[in-house]
Each structure stands twice: as structure tokens, then as C-alpha cells.
Design a protein around this motif. Structure first.
Motif, PDB file in Angstrom:
ATOM      1  N   THR A 140       0.242 -25.260   2.598  1.00 40.05           N
ATOM      2  CA  THR A 140       0.190 -26.519   1.863  1.00 40.05           C
ATOM      3  C   THR A 140       1.449 -27.309   2.188  1.00 40.05           C
ATOM      4  OG1 THR A 140       1.386 -25.727  -0.092  1.00 40.05           O
ATOM      5  CG2 THR A 140      -0.999 -25.321  -0.031  1.00 40.05           C
ATOM      6  N   THR A 192       3.870 -27.848   0.394  1.00 34.99           N
ATOM      7  CA  THR A 192       5.044 -27.241  -0.237  1.00 34.99           C
ATOM      8  C   THR A 192       5.177 -25.755   0.048  1.00 34.99           C
ATOM      9  OG1 THR A 192       3.781 -26.893  -2.259  1.00 34.99           O
ATOM     10  CG2 THR A 192       5.055 -28.931  -2.100  1.00 34.99           C
ATOM     11  N   SER A 193       4.227 -25.164   0.779  1.00 36.31           N
ATOM     12  CA  SER A 193       4.279 -23.729   1.043  1.00 36.31           C
ATOM     13  C   SER A 193       3.692 -23.417   2.413  1.00 36.31           C
ATOM     14  CB  SER A 193       3.493 -22.963  -0.035  1.00 36.31           C
ATOM     15  OG  SER A 193       3.326 -21.607   0.343  1.00 36.31           O
TER      16      SER A 193
END
Length: 198
Positions: free
Chosen positions: A38, A40-41
Motif C-alpha cells: 500500500t 504506507t506499507s
């Protein structure tokens, strides 16, 4: 070596309930959700594993010492593959699998936390036969995801007994019984949100 932050979980070892195998649809949904990158990850590596009895083609689940030894070996193998110690590995699973993971941590296996899906507090109709004696040794973050009509333990029973867990406890209650039918996306989202917050 792992490129994950030193303080973040580096991977998840995921196990099935007694009547299922590593390809159970809920486990696949959780693994797919966590492994998907994602903004953020980068995604979390997930290894889904069977217990020895399933690998041997037997129906009766392994006794705890056998299951715990297997989990320790699998966690150490996954940790070595990712270039970390087992204290960076999350352990978890559905029902029996989650219970065995929690017992492994209580038995001294270092872990980053526990993901317990449909934890079986007691057999259906037998609330006196509790499976919580080891809760006082779970000094790691623990996520419980359960159905609101689970005959293996009601939300009220779960709240009462998880108070004994010294580590931080998060609880997500979804509509459904022990199988939390048709809720795979919600289960996966609950796990992903919890992992992201660690």
C-alpha cells in the motif's frame, strides 16, 4: 536481510483451525491483504502452515506439545528467511491454530504479537471448560477477532477473560458465529488495521 523497520513486525505465521488446512479461505484473505503493498506499507510476508497431523493425513489434532514444537520450528524458519529473530514474527490463526500459537508464546516462544481469529475460549455448551490458563503469560500485543454469536465464547466472556492478558489487547467483534461466515474481507481488514497500528 529484511528491509522492515527494526521495530515493526517482519512477518506473520498463520495457522488453521482443527478442521481445516492452510488454504482455508479466511487465512488466504488475511494473507492476501497483508502481503499487498500500500502507499504506507511495503506489505507483510505471510506464511500459512499446516500442523503435523494434517501433513500426516490424520484427523485428530496434535496435542499441544507437538503443535508448539512445530510452531517454534516454523517461526524460527520464517524468521531466519526474513533475517530477523522470532520476536519480529507475528503468530496467529483460527480457533485451534490461534490457541496453539498463544500457548507457544506462553511457553516462551518470542513473538511480535498474536492474531487470534475465533479463539475457542471453551467447547460449545461447556463454559466451565475454559482454555485460558495461559493468558497471564501473553505479554505481547494480542488481537482477538470473533463473531458476536460464537458458541465457543461470547463477546462478554471474551472481555472477562482477556483481562488476564498482560500485553495490550484489541478486540474486534463481527456479525456471525464461530466461522464468521462471509466476513473474510472484514476479518482481513481488522488484522491489517491492527498490524498497521503496531
Amino acid at each position: 536481510m529484511s528491509t522492515a523497520s527494526p521495530s515493526r513486525p517482519a512477518g506473520l505465521l498463520l495457522t488453521p483451525g482443527a478442521g481445516a488446512d492452510r488454504d482455508h479461505h479466511t487465512l488466504r484473505a488475511v494473507a492476501d491483504r497483508l502481503a499487498t503493498p500500500t502507499p504506507t506499507s511495503p506489505g507483510l510476508p505471510v506464511r500459512r502452515v499446516d500442523f503435523p497431523y494434517r501433513l500426516a493425513g490424520k484427523r485428530a489434532p496434535d496435542r499441544p506439545p507437538v503443535a508448539i514444537a512445530h510452531l517454534r520450528a516454523e517461526a524460527e524458519d520464517l524468521a531466519a528467511e526474513l533475517g530477523v529473530g522470532t520476536e519480529r514474527i507475528l503468530l496467529g490463526g483460527r480457533s485451534y491454530g490461534g490457541r496453539m500459537c498463544s500457548m507457544a508464546v506462553a511457553d516462551g516462544l518470542p513473538a511480535a504479537g498474536l492474531v487470534l481469529l475465533s479463539y475457542p475460549l471453551h467447547p460449545p455448551g461447556k463454559p466451565e471448560k475454559l482454555r485460558v490458563d495461559h493468558f497471564g503469560q501473553l505479554d505481547v500485543p494480542v488481537l482477538f477477532v470473533s463473531g458476536d454469536r460464537d458458541p465457543f465464547g461470547s463477546p462478554g466472556e471474551l472481555a472477562a477473560h482477556t483481562a488476564a492478558v498482560p500485553g495490550p489487547v484489541s478486540t474486534v467483534t463481527l456479525p456471525g458465529a464461530h466461522d464468521v461466515r462471509n466476513q473474510d474481507d472484514a476479518v482481513a481488514a481488522a488484522v491489517a488495521d491492527w498490524v498497521a497500528a503496531l
